[in-house]
Each structure stands twice: as structure tokens, then as C-alpha cells.
Design a protein around this motif. Structure first.
Motif, PDB file in Angstrom:
ATOM      1  N   THR A 108       0.841  -1.196   0.000  1.00 15.19           N
ATOM      2  CA  THR A 108       0.000   0.000   0.000  1.00 15.19           C
ATOM      3  C   THR A 108       0.874   1.242   0.000  1.00 15.19           C
ATOM      4  O   THR A 108       2.071   1.189   0.283  1.00 15.19           O
ATOM      5  CB  THR A 108      -0.912   0.052   1.241  1.00 15.19           C
ATOM      6  N   GLY A 109       0.240   2.349  -0.304  1.00 16.57           N
ATOM      7  CA  GLY A 109       0.943   3.624  -0.267  1.00 16.57           C
ATOM      8  C   GLY A 109       0.718   4.426  -1.530  1.00 16.57           C
ATOM      9  O   GLY A 109       0.316   3.885  -2.565  1.00 16.57           O
ATOM     10  N   PRO A 110       0.960   5.724  -1.472  1.00 19.56           N
ATOM     11  CA  PRO A 110       0.794   6.573  -2.653  1.00 19.56           C
ATOM     12  C   PRO A 110       1.724   6.136  -3.780  1.00 19.56           C
ATOM     13  O   PRO A 110       2.872   5.736  -3.534  1.00 19.56           O
ATOM     14  CB  PRO A 110       1.168   7.971  -2.137  1.00 19.56           C
ATOM     15  N   PHE A 111       1.241   6.201  -5.000  1.00 22.96           N
ATOM     16  CA  PHE A 111       2.040   5.772  -6.146  1.00 22.96           C
ATOM     17  C   PHE A 111       3.294   6.627  -6.317  1.00 22.96           C
ATOM     18  O   PHE A 111       4.401   6.110  -6.465  1.00 22.96           O
ATOM     19  CB  PHE A 111       1.198   5.833  -7.427  1.00 22.96           C
ATOM     20  N   GLU A 112       3.131   7.939  -6.265  1.00 23.74           N
ATOM     21  CA  GLU A 112       4.240   8.832  -6.591  1.00 23.74           C
ATOM     22  C   GLU A 112       5.372   8.751  -5.579  1.00 23.74           C
ATOM     23  O   GLU A 112       6.545   8.699  -5.950  1.00 23.74           O
ATOM     24  CB  GLU A 112       3.744  10.279  -6.696  1.00 23.74           C
ATOM     25  N   SER A 113       5.027   8.722  -4.291  1.00 23.34           N
ATOM     26  CA  SER A 113       6.070   8.751  -3.261  1.00 23.34           C
ATOM     27  C   SER A 113       6.505   7.357  -2.811  1.00 23.34           C
ATOM     28  O   SER A 113       7.436   7.221  -2.020  1.00 23.34           O
ATOM     29  CB  SER A 113       5.586   9.542  -2.038  1.00 23.34           C
ATOM     30  N   GLY A 114       5.830   6.318  -3.302  1.00 20.25           N
ATOM     31  CA  GLY A 114       6.186   4.963  -2.899  1.00 20.25           C
ATOM     32  C   GLY A 114       7.473   4.485  -3.557  1.00 20.25           C
ATOM     33  O   GLY A 114       7.984   5.085  -4.500  1.00 20.25           O
ATOM     34  N   ASP A 115       7.979   3.369  -3.048  1.00 15.31           N
ATOM     35  CA  ASP A 115       9.198   2.766  -3.572  1.00 15.31           C
ATOM     36  C   ASP A 115       8.914   2.165  -4.949  1.00 15.31           C
ATOM     37  O   ASP A 115       8.146   1.209  -5.056  1.00 15.31           O
ATOM     38  CB  ASP A 115       9.666   1.679  -2.592  1.00 15.31           C
ATOM     39  N   MET A 162      -4.212   3.760  -3.573  1.00 16.69           N
ATOM     40  CA  MET A 162      -3.174   3.404  -2.600  1.00 16.69           C
ATOM     41  C   MET A 162      -2.747   1.932  -2.706  1.00 16.69           C
ATOM     42  O   MET A 162      -1.947   1.463  -1.908  1.00 16.69           O
ATOM     43  CB  MET A 162      -3.632   3.685  -1.146  1.00 16.69           C
ATOM     44  N   MET A 163      -3.298   1.219  -3.687  1.00 15.38           N
ATOM     45  CA  MET A 163      -2.911  -0.177  -3.925  1.00 15.38           C
ATOM     46  C   MET A 163      -2.786  -0.416  -5.431  1.00 15.38           C
ATOM     47  O   MET A 163      -3.214  -1.431  -5.968  1.00 15.38           O
ATOM     48  CB  MET A 163      -3.922  -1.138  -3.303  1.00 15.38           C
ATOM     49  N   SER A 164      -2.188   0.546  -6.117  1.00 12.87           N
ATOM     50  CA  SER A 164      -2.175   0.501  -7.581  1.00 12.87           C
ATOM     51  C   SER A 164      -1.403  -0.694  -8.122  1.00 12.87           C
ATOM     52  O   SER A 164      -1.815  -1.287  -9.138  1.00 12.87           O
ATOM     53  CB  SER A 164      -1.603   1.804  -8.152  1.00 12.87           C
ATOM     54  N   HIS A 197     -12.250 -12.135  -2.232  1.00 18.36           N
ATOM     55  CA  HIS A 197     -12.521 -10.851  -1.591  1.00 18.36           C
ATOM     56  C   HIS A 197     -11.739 -10.831  -0.273  1.00 18.36           C
ATOM     57  O   HIS A 197     -10.704 -11.478  -0.160  1.00 18.36           O
ATOM     58  CB  HIS A 197     -14.034 -10.690  -1.414  1.00 18.36           C
ATOM     59  N   TRP A 198     -12.200 -10.100   0.721  1.00 15.92           N
ATOM     60  CA  TRP A 198     -11.472 -10.024   1.990  1.00 15.92           C
ATOM     61  C   TRP A 198     -11.317 -11.426   2.589  1.00 15.92           C
ATOM     62  O   TRP A 198     -12.299 -12.114   2.830  1.00 15.92           O
ATOM     63  CB  TRP A 198     -12.215  -9.148   2.989  1.00 15.92           C
ATOM     64  N   THR A 199     -10.093 -11.827   2.816  1.00 19.59           N
ATOM     65  CA  THR A 199      -9.802 -13.163   3.330  1.00 19.59           C
ATOM     66  C   THR A 199      -8.822 -13.047   4.491  1.00 19.59           C
ATOM     67  O   THR A 199      -7.859 -12.268   4.440  1.00 19.59           O
ATOM     68  CB  THR A 199      -9.201 -14.056   2.228  1.00 19.59           C
ATOM     69  N   GLY A 200      -9.068 -13.825   5.536  1.00 17.93           N
ATOM     70  CA  GLY A 200      -8.233 -13.767   6.734  1.00 17.93           C
ATOM     71  C   GLY A 200      -6.913 -14.496   6.552  1.00 17.93           C
ATOM     72  O   GLY A 200      -6.823 -15.704   6.771  1.00 17.93           O
ATOM     73  N   THR A 201      -5.891 -13.766   6.117  1.00 14.93           N
ATOM     74  CA  THR A 201      -4.547 -14.325   5.947  1.00 14.93           C
ATOM     75  C   THR A 201      -3.538 -13.395   6.600  1.00 14.93           C
ATOM     76  O   THR A 201      -3.890 -12.316   7.085  1.00 14.93           O
ATOM     77  CB  THR A 201      -4.202 -14.480   4.456  1.00 14.93           C
ATOM     78  N   ASP A 202      -2.277 -13.795   6.555  1.00 15.99           N
ATOM     79  CA  ASP A 202      -1.228 -12.928   7.092  1.00 15.99           C
ATOM     80  C   ASP A 202      -1.157 -11.602   6.344  1.00 15.99           C
ATOM     81  O   ASP A 202      -0.773 -10.576   6.910  1.00 15.99           O
ATOM     82  CB  ASP A 202       0.135 -13.627   6.995  1.00 15.99           C
ATOM     83  N   MET A 203      -1.537 -11.618   5.064  1.00 16.37           N
ATOM     84  CA  MET A 203      -1.494 -10.389   4.272  1.00 16.37           C
ATOM     85  C   MET A 203      -2.457  -9.348   4.824  1.00 16.37           C
ATOM     86  O   MET A 203      -2.216  -8.138   4.736  1.00 16.37           O
ATOM     87  CB  MET A 203      -1.827 -10.698   2.808  1.00 16.37           C
ATOM     88  N   THR A 204      -3.568  -9.804   5.417  1.00 21.37           N
ATOM     89  CA  THR A 204      -4.576  -8.874   5.938  1.00 21.37           C
ATOM     90  C   THR A 204      -4.607  -8.876   7.466  1.00 21.37           C
ATOM     91  O   THR A 204      -5.630  -8.567   8.061  1.00 21.37           O
ATOM     92  CB  THR A 204      -5.976  -9.247   5.403  1.00 21.37           C
ATOM     93  N   ALA A 288       2.880   2.794   4.715  1.00 23.48           N
ATOM     94  CA  ALA A 288       3.093   2.352   3.340  1.00 23.48           C
ATOM     95  C   ALA A 288       4.110   1.218   3.307  1.00 23.48           C
ATOM     96  O   ALA A 288       5.001   1.119   4.161  1.00 23.48           O
ATOM     97  CB  ALA A 288       3.576   3.513   2.473  1.00 23.48           C
ATOM     98  N   GLY A 289       3.971   0.350   2.314  1.00 20.16           N
ATOM     99  CA  GLY A 289       4.935  -0.736   2.150  1.00 20.16           C
ATOM    100  C   GLY A 289       4.245  -2.069   1.964  1.00 20.16           C
ATOM    101  O   GLY A 289       3.020  -2.157   1.807  1.00 20.16           O
ATOM    102  N   VAL A 290       5.041  -3.118   1.997  1.00 18.94           N
ATOM    103  CA  VAL A 290       4.539  -4.462   1.749  1.00 18.94           C
ATOM    104  C   VAL A 290       3.661  -4.927   2.905  1.00 18.94           C
ATOM    105  O   VAL A 290       3.897  -4.560   4.062  1.00 18.94           O
ATOM    106  CB  VAL A 290       5.724  -5.425   1.508  1.00 18.94           C
ATOM    107  N   LEU A 291       2.636  -5.716   2.598  1.00 15.65           N
ATOM    108  CA  LEU A 291       1.699  -6.212   3.605  1.00 15.65           C
ATOM    109  C   LEU A 291       2.017  -7.657   3.977  1.00 15.65           C
ATOM    110  O   LEU A 291       2.182  -8.501   3.097  1.00 15.65           O
ATOM    111  CB  LEU A 291       0.257  -6.143   3.084  1.00 15.65           C
TER     112      LEU A 291
END
Length: 306
Positions: A108-115, A162-164, A197-204, A288-291
């Protein structure tokens, strides 16, 4: 080979059926939906090839399966390494009848300022990794007239701000699978797409605290914001695999909203104006960053960070 006849395996808790005795490959099998699906397919008599970045998590999943499994630590974007794994799977287990391209990461995070490197890595894993998985295992599926299942997401048509990278990669993976389906159908190979759709994993794991995930969920109807358990999703995926389904919707109501897809981009843009625009920019940058730990493990490994 699995021990005993299908009937004997059923008495020991296995289900048998059309999957019994066949080989399945699952990428991203060390966590979340991949691990849950491995358990589900193993319970139905399949022999599993578990692919992932973390051999320890793969080994723990394999140790809990009722049937035969092999673990392969591999980066799905490394074509040469994946080709070697495909050869080993055929040699150690036999040709795969089912291949599930599940490996994925999100950020997640803004496209322009993200890594930019992280943005590209999300696309690389989710889209190019799926294509590489299909490429190296197609000879297996040709021999078995098998089934390739691409794990996609409502992000394929939700276009969430924010998740482009994640949305672009899942839309690309969906389109890739549709193209592949038409191309290889004459060979008797089926291709399915699973919409999660929304799933209960480590990512979320931070779904109740992360500002972007909170805002996106809060903008949805209550029923759409429900988080599914990974095991529940795995059961629907297994059923889809049994049927060689063209599409699998998790939850089932997603099938009903497919015709409404053209409406989603303007609706999401409205959410961005009314909800995401109110978020604190400092908080957005901080989060921002990896989930999730799986994505973190991939990002570390890709950059050889310990």
C-alpha cells in the motif's frame, strides 16, 4: 503414491473422488490460502508439490498434511529455477494434473512517493510469477489434460487507490488467464480464475488497523466487508478444481456483481474523494509498504536482506 485404496483413505478421513491420487502444484503454499488449499487438496487424496519462498513454513504445512507432499523453495519469478522445480516435480511425484498460481504479495501507499522497486516487485510476483508458473508446468498439464487455476481478486476490477500495484497485477493476471484459456483449450487443458474478496490471511493481519484497508472496507456494505476464513475459501477453490470451473467466486455472491464491474471505478473514485482524502498523509507514509510476513519475506529475499 497415497497409501491404500480410495475407500481405505476415506475411512481414515480422506475423501477420495476425482482428485484422488493426482498431483497438484500450489505456489505460495507456505501461508494463508495456499496452505489452506494444500490441506484441502491433500484431504481429498492429492499429492502436493508446495512451492514458496520460505522452506520452514512450507515444511510445517507439509508436516500437517495427511498425504504425500514435497517442498520446493523457489522464487516464482525465476524462470530457470522454476523450470528445475517443474522437472523435479515430474521426477518425484509425477506430472501435475492441477496447478494453482496462488503466490502473491501486496503493498500500500501513494504511487508517486512509494518505492518504485516495491511497486514493480508486486507486479513481478503476481503477474509475471503466474505466467512463469504456467509456462513451466504446461508440459505437465498437456500430458494430464489438466487444470490451471489463477488466483485473482476483486482488486482486478476494484482499482483501489493506494494499492495501484496490487490492482494492476491482479487485473493483468485475470487477463492473462483469459487469454491462456482460449489458447490452450483445444489441447484439453482447462483454465479457471478465482476471485477472492477479503480473506483472513497474514497479508490482511492488520485489516482492523491499517488506514487504507480500514477506509476501503468501511466504504463497502456490511456483507461485503465480511472477512472469510482461509479454510472456507480453500473449500470453494477445491470444489472449483473438482469441476474444472471457468471461474470460482469467494464468496459466492461475487458472481452476481460481475455484470456491474463498469460501475466500480467511479464508485471507488468517489470513496477516494470522501474517505481516503481525509487520511493523515504522515500516517499513510508510515504505513506504506509491503503487507504481511509473506510479502516481507519475499521483499527481503529479493534484496538479500537478512
Amino acid at each position: 503414491m497415497p497409501k491404500g485404496t480410495p475407500q481405505e483413505r476415506q475411512r481414515r478421513g480422506g475423501r477420495g473422488g476425482v482428485l484422488d491420487g493426482r498431483v497438484a502444484v500450489v505456489t505460495g503454499a507456505g501461508r494463508g490460502v495456499g496452505a489452506a488449499l494444500a490441506r484441502e487438496l491433500s484431504a481429498y487424496g492429492m499429492r502436493l508439490a508446495l512451492l514458496g519462498r520460505e522452506v520452514d513454513t512450507l515444511s510445517r504445512v507439509a508436516a500437517g498434511l495427511p498425504g504425500e507432499a514435497r517442498c520446493f523453495e523457489v522464487d516464482v519469478t525465476d524462470r530457470a529455477a522454476m523450470a528445475r522445480v517443474a522437472f523435479r516435480v515430474a521426477d518425484e511425484l509425477g506430472p501435475a494434473s492441477v496447478v494453482v498460481a496462488n503466490a502473491g504479495i501486496a503493498a500500500t501507499g501513494p504511487f508517486e512517493s512509494g518505492d518504485p522497486g516495491l511497486w514493480e516487485r508486486v507486479v513481478e510476483v503476481n503477474l509475471l510469477g503466474s505466467a512463469t508458473t504456467a509456462r513451466v508446468f504446461l508440459p505437465h498439464l498437456r500430458r494430464t489434460r489438466g487444470y490451471f487455476l489463477q488466483i485473482a481478486s476483486t482488486a482486478a476490477f476494484g482499482a483501489a487507490p493506494m494499492m495501484s500495484a496490487y490492482c494492476a497485477s491482479k487485473a493483468g493476471a485475470e487477463s492473462f488467464a483469459q487469454s491462456l484459456r482460449a489458447e490452450i483449450a483445444p489441447e484439453g487443458i482447462a483454465v479457471g480464475i478465482a476471485y477472492l474478496h477479503w480473506t483472513g490471511t497474514d497479508m490482511t493481519r492488520d485489516i482492523g488497523e491499517h488506514p487504507v484497508l480500514l477506509a476501503l472496507r468501511a466504504a463497502q456494505p456490511r456483507f461485503a466487508g465480511r472477512v472469510q476464513a482461509a479454510g472456507e475459501v480453500a473449500r470453494r477453490l477445491r470444489h472449483g478444481i473438482e469441476l474444472r470451473a471457468t471461474s470460482v467466486h469467494c464468496p459466492a455472491w461475487l458472481r452476481l456483481v460481475q455484470p456491474l464491474r463498469p460501475l466500480f471505478p467511479p464508485l471507488v473514485a468517489r470513496v477516494a474523494r470522501t474517505r481516503l482524502a481525509r487520511l493523515d498523509p504522515v500516517e499513510l507514509d508510515r504505513t506504506a509498504g509491503v503487507l504481511g510476513p509473506g510479502g516481507e519475506a519475499d521483499w527481503r529475499a529479493a534484496h538479500r536482506v537478512t
